[in-house]
Scaffold this active site. Sequence first.
Site, mmCIF file in Angstrom:
data_model
loop_
_atom_site.group_PDB
_atom_site.id
_atom_site.type_symbol
_atom_site.label_atom_id
_atom_site.label_comp_id
_atom_site.label_asym_id
_atom_site.label_seq_id
_atom_site.Cartn_x
_atom_site.Cartn_y
_atom_site.Cartn_z
ATOM 1 N N SER A 198 36.571 1.916 5.584
ATOM 2 C CA SER A 198 37.590 1.490 4.634
ATOM 3 C C SER A 198 37.278 0.073 4.177
ATOM 4 C CB SER A 198 38.974 1.516 5.290
ATOM 5 O OG SER A 198 39.954 0.911 4.466
ATOM 6 N N TYR A 211 45.199 -0.133 12.456
ATOM 7 C CA TYR A 211 44.260 0.578 11.584
ATOM 8 C C TYR A 211 42.989 -0.246 11.374
ATOM 9 C CZ TYR A 211 42.632 3.103 7.411
ATOM 10 O OH TYR A 211 41.888 3.818 6.494
#
Length: 339
Positions: A198, A211
């Site tokens: 990401s 995350y």
Amino acid sequence: MAALPIGLTYWDVGRLVAIVCLPLLLSCCYVTTVLVCLSVIYVAFFLYRKSTIKRIPISGQGVLITGCDTGFGHEFAKRLDSLGFTVFAGCLSEQSDGAKNLKTSKTGRLHVLGLNITKDDEVLKAVTYVTKVHEKSGCGLWALVNNAGLNMLGDIELCTMEMFYKISEVNMYGMVRVTKAFLPLIRKSKGRILNTTSVKGRLCLPKNAAYGITKFGGEAFSDVLRLEMLKFGVRVIVIEPGNYGGATGMLNEQSLKAIKRDFNAMAEKVSAEVQEVYNAKQYLEDLYKAVCGSSNSTYPGLKPVVDAMEDAVVSTHLNIDILLMEATPSMMYIALLHD
């Protein structure tokens, strides 16, 4: 990319210099004209190189993809199936709508596997299945795509330790578990490993610690793996999507219910002191409302990422460092790691 002693890449330094100097340069009309011309030349060169990229001959090579119930994995499985690859689509549940949709393929090359990447036995079962298909058809395993992942939001003081463990087990250790299991097959084919991380594996944002840790970990794992696999001719590619939550299913009704459950658990388990400081129940309620509305601001489709994944699997040009930034709300970065 090459790194400077202070930890920045030459690309980072170039961008910083451009940001500082751009206002001054734009004040001169002649410089502006030159910059526009250079930009046009760059875009033309990029499009030309893109159109002339050589692709590997596709003859039914195997590709295993995790997280194919929804999102990138689901669309990429269908894309590779249409191109002629033998696709092993790992789904958390073979009864999910996504898995049932993939089973409608008529090519005979798309295999749907029940694959929970947090379970050793399910991963080993998948290895056995892929090996048997290879022995029967000779497809080999050309690429492994670690795509499965969880999303999680919440301030560090509010997230429970169980939440940190849960997301790490999927996003980081799941990637490690699957990679270790399939590396022997990838080494034999001198193939490729694609790890979906990401943009949040490169920058830190509030409420994203749980995350972000997993995505930074995925970046580090991929770079070390790249270095270790060079001697075997195996390439490692990192795909770094940005704001695609509305299109991937991470903000669909089911996912929002999971986020709501997490927020409720946070509100119940925090200490009285933290509850008072944050006014936790109202704070989390407001955050949930913001999350519910955020899907409207995400990139509307999955095609840019799926296109990047396809390039990473079929392109023969992975010996050149490529870093692309798409100037859209998606802010998608794609890093092809090289030797």
